[in-house]
Design an enzyme around this catalytic site. Structure first.
Site, PDB file in Angstrom:
ATOM      1  N   ARG A  16      52.338  42.240  40.417  1.00  0.00           N
ATOM      2  CA  ARG A  16      51.900  42.962  41.629  1.00  0.00           C
ATOM      3  C   ARG A  16      52.578  42.412  42.877  1.00  0.00           C
ATOM      4  O   ARG A  16      52.431  41.232  43.210  1.00  0.00           O
ATOM      5  CB  ARG A  16      50.377  42.867  41.758  1.00  0.00           C
ATOM      6  CG  ARG A  16      49.814  43.702  42.887  1.00  0.00           C
ATOM      7  CD  ARG A  16      48.296  43.870  42.790  1.00  0.00           C
ATOM      8  NE  ARG A  16      47.927  44.581  41.584  1.00  0.00           N
ATOM      9  CZ  ARG A  16      47.124  44.109  40.633  1.00  0.00           C
ATOM     10  NH1 ARG A  16      46.570  42.939  40.747  1.00  0.00           N
ATOM     11  NH2 ARG A  16      46.858  44.834  39.572  1.00  0.00           N
ATOM     12  N   CYS A  51      39.700  46.416  44.116  1.00  0.00           N
ATOM     13  CA  CYS A  51      39.486  44.971  44.025  1.00  0.00           C
ATOM     14  C   CYS A  51      38.657  44.496  45.218  1.00  0.00           C
ATOM     15  O   CYS A  51      39.039  44.702  46.368  1.00  0.00           O
ATOM     16  CB  CYS A  51      40.839  44.257  43.993  1.00  0.00           C
ATOM     17  SG  CYS A  51      40.655  42.463  43.921  1.00  0.00           S
ATOM     18  N   CYS A  94      43.596  38.225  36.274  1.00  0.00           N
ATOM     19  CA  CYS A  94      44.581  38.523  37.317  1.00  0.00           C
ATOM     20  C   CYS A  94      44.858  37.195  38.010  1.00  0.00           C
ATOM     21  O   CYS A  94      43.975  36.647  38.677  1.00  0.00           O
ATOM     22  CB  CYS A  94      44.012  39.549  38.284  1.00  0.00           C
ATOM     23  SG  CYS A  94      45.056  39.804  39.727  1.00  0.00           S
ATOM     24  N   CYS A 148      37.989  45.263  39.913  1.00  0.00           N
ATOM     25  CA  CYS A 148      38.408  43.860  39.947  1.00  0.00           C
ATOM     26  C   CYS A 148      37.584  43.151  41.030  1.00  0.00           C
ATOM     27  O   CYS A 148      37.284  43.755  42.062  1.00  0.00           O
ATOM     28  CB  CYS A 148      39.904  43.810  40.289  1.00  0.00           C
ATOM     29  SG  CYS A 148      40.526  42.138  40.525  1.00  0.00           S
ATOM     30  N   CYS A 178      44.585  30.296  54.564  1.00  0.00           N
ATOM     31  CA  CYS A 178      43.587  31.370  54.567  1.00  0.00           C
ATOM     32  C   CYS A 178      42.879  31.561  55.905  1.00  0.00           C
ATOM     33  O   CYS A 178      42.238  30.651  56.436  1.00  0.00           O
ATOM     34  CB  CYS A 178      42.561  31.123  53.476  1.00  0.00           C
ATOM     35  SG  CYS A 178      41.402  32.517  53.337  1.00  0.00           S
ATOM     36  N   CYS A 194      34.191  30.796  55.129  1.00  0.00           N
ATOM     37  CA  CYS A 194      34.294  30.111  53.835  1.00  0.00           C
ATOM     38  C   CYS A 194      34.372  28.587  54.020  1.00  0.00           C
ATOM     39  O   CYS A 194      35.035  28.088  54.924  1.00  0.00           O
ATOM     40  CB  CYS A 194      35.520  30.620  53.077  1.00  0.00           C
ATOM     41  SG  CYS A 194      35.667  29.917  51.432  1.00  0.00           S
ATOM     42  N   CYS A 198      41.639  26.007  52.089  1.00  0.00           N
ATOM     43  CA  CYS A 198      42.932  26.589  51.688  1.00  0.00           C
ATOM     44  C   CYS A 198      43.771  26.828  52.955  1.00  0.00           C
ATOM     45  O   CYS A 198      43.384  27.627  53.821  1.00  0.00           O
ATOM     46  CB  CYS A 198      42.711  27.896  50.938  1.00  0.00           C
ATOM     47  SG  CYS A 198      41.432  27.768  49.650  1.00  0.00           S
TER      48      CYS A 198
END
Ligand code: SAM
Ligand code: DTB
Ligand code: SF4
Length: 359
Positions: free
Chosen positions: A297, A133, A225, A165, A96, A89, A93
């Site tokens: 969650r 998801c 979400c 999701c 991550c 990616c 972040c």
């Protein structure tokens, strides 16, 4: 002499007055006394801070009451994650493992084919999951061939009659509409932390970018979400900031993931201290109180928690978990372990969304 009981008694014993400082136990107890299960979007940051900082067991008790008024507290939804496009990616972040900027050992892979995703979703359904998801390590969803393939995957998974999701990064209005048409139930896009702290964690997209995506999701008719991560180095005030942003959205998110940072070697946050259970409990209980109808969650970080610690999270209002041996790239308790925990705690799997008796 008048007998007082419960937190009212605690309040009186502490000689609480209207001039108590925000953050004091008395202010917290007073805030908890005013809690109701009717959703509000006009929360003041100070009110949320008072709740968040209330004496912990009183906070959990108040959250447990709201939980029981709005939900079947014996039912916990199982939601299974699958990384359909892993690694490589472009974003930075700091938490991550999938960012190409950090050496974490996560390799960039191609988008999975629809058959493989369908098989994984079928497996999740057989194990009791009612929501599937799918995550992609993308900055954003674009109008291209890869996105068309994701739409095919969504249509296939939808045929299993599960909540579908996806979490694909930033989303424009057209892509949001096409995902909705393909059958997506919910879109996961986290704010991750409070607005002030945000740029210490991510610099390649703004807080406003994230809010825009969430609005596009909502406008397209998908459910939102949206939650965050505890343990990035943020202060309690940053956590309150995040909860305040979520709880004052024009509609509360339908689901609110509360992640404990999974510290991954190679990421800038690898050496953060382990998140304490008490911090997760405050976050979950406050989320439950300020967004009474949301599915809160208990997300990343369960591998480090005992069954007893997770039991406290359910008591504090968590109504959903991610199940299966993997989250996206890191570990998670397996189905068998969760089955055992559900049995010990007398919990059942939320079999259909309708079973949640929302007020
Ligand atoms: N790339 C998309 C995006 O950023 O929206 C979707 C996938 S991304 C991995 C989804 C969310 O997972 C992040 O927003 C973050 O909240 C959470 N997450 C990622 N790495 C994490 C970690 N190490 N610990 C806890 N949560 C994490
Ligand atoms: C969310 O809030 N947490 C999930 C899901 N939404 C996509 C992701 C957790 C990822 C944890 C790190 C990993 O496994 O890569
Ligand atoms: Fe990329 Fe999402 Fe990871 Fe950020 S959280 S680096 S956008 S996969």
């Amino acid at each position: 002499m008048r007998q007082s009981c419960g937190s009212q008694a605690l309040l009186e014993n502490q000689g609480a007055s209207t001039t108590d400082e925000i953050g004091s136990d008395a202010a917290g107890l007073r805030a908890l006394n005013m809690v109701s299960a009717v959703p509000r979007m006009d929360w003041k940051k100070e009110e949320i801070a008072a709740i968040f900082n209330a004496p912990l067991l009183e906070l959990i008790f108040a959250a447990a009451k709201v939980h029981r008024e709005c939900h079947d507290s014996t039912a916990v939804q199982q939601c299974t994650l699958l990384s359909i496009k892993t690694g490589g990616c472009s974003e930075d972040c700091s938490y991550c493992p999938q960012s190409a900027r950090y050496d974490t050992g996560v390799k960039a892979e191609k988008l999975l084919d629809p058959e493989a995703v369908y098989a994984a979703a079928q497996c999740a359904k057989n194990a009791g999951s009612t929501r599937f998801c799918m995550g992609a390590a993308w900055r954003e969803a674009r109008d291209n061939n890869q996105f068309d393939q994701v739409l095919d995957i969504v249509r296939k998974v939808k045929s299993l009659d599960m909540e579908v999701c996806v979490t694909l990064g930033m989303l424009g209005p057209d892509e949001a509409r096409r995902l909705k048409e393909a059958g997506v139930t919910a879109y996961n896009h986290n704010l991750d932390t409070g607005e002030e702290f945000y740029d210490k964690i991510i610099t390649t997209r703004t807080y406003q970018d994230r809010l825009d995506t969430i609005n596009n999701v909502r406008d397209a008719g998908m459910s939102v979400c949206c939650g965050g991560i505890v343990g990035l180095g943020e202060t309690p005030a940053d956590r309150v900031d995040l909860l305040h942003t979520l709880a004052t959205m024009r509609e509360h998110p339908e689901s609110v993931p509360v992640n404990a940072l999974v510290r991954v070697e190679g990421t800038p946050l690898a050496d953060q201290p382990q998140v304490e259970i008490w911090e997760m409990l405050r976050m979950i209980a406050t989320a439950r109180i300020v967004m009474p109808r949301a599915r809160v969650r208990l997300s990343a970080g369960r591998l480090q928690m005992s069954h007893a610690e997770q039991a406290l999270c359910f008591l504090a209002g968590a109504s959903s978990i991610f199940t299966g041996e993997k989250l996206l790239t890191t570990g998670n308790p397996g189905y068998d372990e969760d089955r055992e925990m559900f049995q010990i705690l007398g919990l059942k799997t939320l079999s259909t969304p309708k079973e949640s008796t929302c007020c």
